[in-house]
Enzyme design. Structure first.
Site, short mmCIF file in Angstrom:
data_model
loop_
_atom_site.label_atom_id
_atom_site.label_comp_id
_atom_site.label_asym_id
_atom_site.label_seq_id
_atom_site.Cartn_x
_atom_site.Cartn_y
_atom_site.Cartn_z
NE ARG A 18 -3.77 0.73 0.59
CZ ARG A 18 -4.86 0.80 1.35
NH1 ARG A 18 -5.43 -0.31 1.82
NH2 ARG A 18 -5.39 1.96 1.64
CG HIS A 43 16.64 -13.01 1.91
ND1 HIS A 43 16.67 -14.38 1.80
CD2 HIS A 43 17.26 -12.56 0.80
CE1 HIS A 43 17.29 -14.73 0.69
NE2 HIS A 43 17.66 -13.63 0.06
NE ARG A 45 13.98 -12.91 -2.02
CZ ARG A 45 14.59 -14.05 -2.27
NH1 ARG A 45 15.41 -14.15 -3.30
NH2 ARG A 45 14.40 -15.11 -1.50
CG HIS A 50 10.71 -9.09 0.67
ND1 HIS A 50 12.07 -9.02 0.83
CD2 HIS A 50 10.46 -10.25 0.01
CE1 HIS A 50 12.64 -10.10 0.31
NE2 HIS A 50 11.70 -10.86 -0.21
CD GLU A 70 17.66 -15.76 5.73
OE1 GLU A 70 17.49 -16.63 6.60
OE2 GLU A 70 16.84 -15.54 4.81
CG HIS A 197 12.54 -22.40 3.00
ND1 HIS A 197 12.83 -21.15 2.52
CD2 HIS A 197 11.62 -22.91 2.17
CE1 HIS A 197 12.12 -20.92 1.42
NE2 HIS A 197 11.37 -21.96 1.19
CG ASP A 198 8.42 -23.95 3.43
OD1 ASP A 198 8.00 -22.77 3.40
OD2 ASP A 198 8.69 -24.59 2.40
#
EC number: 2.6.99.2
Length: 246
Positions: A18, A43, A45, A50, A70, A197-198
């Site tokens: 937003r 992390h 990128r 994000h 990361e 992860h997950d």
């Protein structure tokens, strides 16, 4: 004790959807720590979809527990990390267009590259963890490259969790001979072990029980999803209980 580091990327995704500054990542990081998190993970990128590079700079003076950055060790990423000097840098081999991290390093094929990058980071006083698939044969390469830790890529474990706990042969082939043995190899080589992860409230305790030497878990997506229902403070405490077995 296994530390819980909260990956706050998804909070940044929500903010970016937003524009503006809601939620405020600085307050999110402070609240996560106040609610019991023992670390904050980001992390960044290249497309900043994000976490933005400026977020990393802004978070550095705020995080009072452990700051973990990361990412793929591009020149831009390394310049940022060497400027911020976090407690830990986790090297991930994902390309810029990857939706999410989905594999670990081939520590043999990329040995020279990893050794050079890790040496620069450690000279700056930064602990280095390498994102690694659960393959015992890759541990020696992580050690010889100079890593302090490995971070087990737990995506396959999470995907197969229900079968792992139900099927003895599958468990041996796809958990004991992979994740447990890789962890044992790492410990024998003098490397500490992280995982990420997950991981979620369903599968976290089993992993910790069978890899008790686990030093840290980095959890973001599932934790944020759970916080929608349980609230952030309660969710962080629920994850910590899974790690302590209480």
């Amino acid at each position: 004790m296994t530390r819980l580091s909260v990956n706050i990327n998804k909070f940044a995704t929500l903010r970016n959807a937003r524009g503006g500054n809601l939620p405020d990542l600085i307050e999110v990081a402070r609240d996560c720590e106040r609610f019991g998190a023992e670390g904050i993970t980001v992390h960044p990128r290249p497309d900043e979809r994000h976490i933005r590079y400026q977020d990393v700079l802004d978070l550095k003076p705020v995080v009072t527990t452990e700051f973990n950055i990361e990412g793929y060790p591009s020149r831009e990423y390394l310049d940022l990390v060497l400027k911020v000097k976090p407690d830990q840098c986790t090297l991930v081999p994902d390309p810029p267009d990857a939706l999410t991290s989905n594999t670990g390093w081939d520590t043999i094929a990329h040995q020279d590259f990893l050794r050079e990058v890790i040496a620069a980071l450690k000279t700056a006083g930064i602990r280095v963890s390498i994102f690694l698939n659960a393959e015992p044969g890759l541990v020696a390469g992580a050690r010889s490259a100079g890593a302090d830790r490995i971070e087990l890529y737990t995506g396959p474990y999470a995907h197969d969790y229900t079968r792992i706990i139900a099927d003895e042969k599958f468990r041996k082939d796809n958990f004991e001979d992979t994740f447990v043995k890789t962890a044992a190899e790492a410990t024998a080589a003098g490397l500490e072990i992280n995982a990420g992860h997950d991981l979620n409230l369903l599968n976290l305790r089993y992993l910790k029980t069978h890899i008790p030497q686990l030093k840290e878990t980095s959890i973001g997506h599932a934790l944020v999803c759970d916080a929608l229902y349980y609230g952030l403070e309660n969710t962080i405490q629920l994850y910590k209980r899974e790690l302590t077995g209480n």
